[in-house]
Scaffold this active site. Structure first.
Site, mmCIF file in Angstrom:
data_model
loop_
_atom_site.group_PDB
_atom_site.id
_atom_site.type_symbol
_atom_site.label_atom_id
_atom_site.label_comp_id
_atom_site.label_asym_id
_atom_site.label_seq_id
_atom_site.Cartn_x
_atom_site.Cartn_y
_atom_site.Cartn_z
ATOM 1 N N LYS A 1 -6.617 109.415 100.657
ATOM 2 C CA LYS A 1 -6.935 110.834 100.734
ATOM 3 C C LYS A 1 -8.375 111.159 100.331
ATOM 4 C CE LYS A 1 -2.309 112.806 100.302
ATOM 5 N NZ LYS A 1 -1.449 113.785 99.598
ATOM 6 N N LYS B 1 4.596 106.260 111.977
ATOM 7 C CA LYS B 1 5.643 107.163 111.519
ATOM 8 C C LYS B 1 5.269 108.611 111.832
ATOM 9 C CE LYS B 1 6.176 108.019 107.073
ATOM 10 N NZ LYS B 1 6.521 107.904 105.636
ATOM 11 N N LYS C 1 3.043 114.817 109.384
ATOM 12 C CA LYS C 1 2.224 116.005 109.614
ATOM 13 C C LYS C 1 0.739 115.718 109.427
ATOM 14 C CE LYS C 1 1.733 120.838 108.265
ATOM 15 N NZ LYS C 1 0.309 120.795 107.940
#
Length: 328
Positions: free
Chosen positions: A111, A192, A195
């Site tokens: 991130k 996978k 979002k």
């Protein structure tokens, strides 16, 4: 009865992968565990977000949890920021968490990569997650692959605290469901459904309009050849459609393969689209009814927060006492 704890971010946009891979099992576990489920809004503010939309997304997320079957009469459902003991325990746990452990967290690396500025909150995210778990003495925590490292850190923190200050916290175990549907991105079936990583065409949202759901599934990427077979390595696109069809019709993948044996990909796509639309219809109807009365949702959250606070506050007092802090 063993206690289970899990949380979900307040995106307001829960997708089919979230439900089939995790939330379906939350619903099952509320019948056999002392279940605590929270919307982790404090985790959500560790990365850039829209403050004006956070509260509405929190309510929407809770409504979707209720719509898929979470029952406030069986499970304690609450919002993380409504229980101050989470952040209070986080500060105490800071003192037994090592800097090097946080630096090794894969999710932080992912991130923060390419970002000009990274918040300390994102760095300390795993300690808050540990506090979320330990403040309720949770025995089991349902986690996906992306959170296993965080749970292992929570276990290490609990063990280190207990060794240093006495036996205070339960060391949690991962709750691994017997069968979990792994729903992949419709546009990129090797990844996978997510979002944060998927395009909008690759995700089926629980609240997507029926025509949109059907269009996304009918447009799903498939594989070369024409054989209907479950082989995630060689045929990821068809295998994903088979998994979705099996999950939404409550059948085994083998049964679905047998049904479509000798038929083309188009038949499987249409049938899977229709079955998914039918599966989502009652969830969407329950969601709409719940959103017509947001006051009832906030009342459920208030009741849940009171129960959670009682348990959590007791654990913070125990931790403070063990650490030698002067009682107030």
């Amino acid at each position: 009865m063993e206690r289970v704890l899990s949380g979900i971010q307040p995106t307001g946009e829960i997708h089919l992968g979230n439900y089939l891979g995790a939330l379906r099992h939350w619903v099952e576990m509320q019948d056999s565990f002392d279940a605590y489920y929270c919307v982790v809004d404090l985790h959500a503010i560790t990365v850039p977000y829209e403050p004006a939309k956070l509260a509405d997304r929190t309510i929407s997320t809770v409504a979707q949890l209720l719509a898929v079957g979470l029952d406030p009469a069986k499970a304690t459902l609450f919002v993380q920021s409504h229980v101050p003991a989470h952040t209070e325990l986080q500060w105490l746990l800071n003192s037994v968490t090592q800097y090097g452990e946080l630096r090794r967290m894969t999710q932080f690396k992912d991130k923060s990569q390419g970002q000009d500025a990274v918040s300390a909150g994102l760095f300390n995210y795993p300690i808050l997650m540990a506090a979320d778990i330990l403040v309720y003495n949770a025995d089991r925590v349902p986690v996906g692959d992306d959170q296993r490292q965080h749970l292992e850190l929570a276990r290490n923190i609990a063990q280190r605290f207990n060794q240093r200050f006495g036996d205070v916290f339960t060391v949690p175990d991962a709750a691994i469901p017997g069968v979990a549907a792994r729903v992949m991105d419709l546009a990129n079936p090797e990844n996978k459904m997510s979002k944060s990583a998927s395009s909008t065409q690759g995700i089926v949202g629980l609240l997507d309009p029926p025509k949109q759901v059907a269009k996304k599934i009918r447009s799903a990427v498939t594989d070369s050849g024409a054989e209907i077979a479950f082989d995630p390595a060689a045929k990821p696109g068809i295998s994903n459609l088979l998994s979705i069809n099996a999950a939404v019709t409550d059948r085994s993948v083998d049964d679905v393969v047998a049904e479509f044996d000798g038929q083309g990909y188009g038949h499987l796509k249409v049938a899977t689209a229709n079955a998914t639309v039918a599966f989502l219809e009652p969830i969407q109807a329950r969601y709409a009814a719940l959103m017509d009365d947001p006051g009832a949702i906030t009342a459920i959250l208030s009741t849940g927060a009171k129960k959670a606070s009682q348990q959590a506050s007791e654990m913070v007092i125990r931790a403070k006492d063990a650490m030698g802090l002067l009682a107030g």
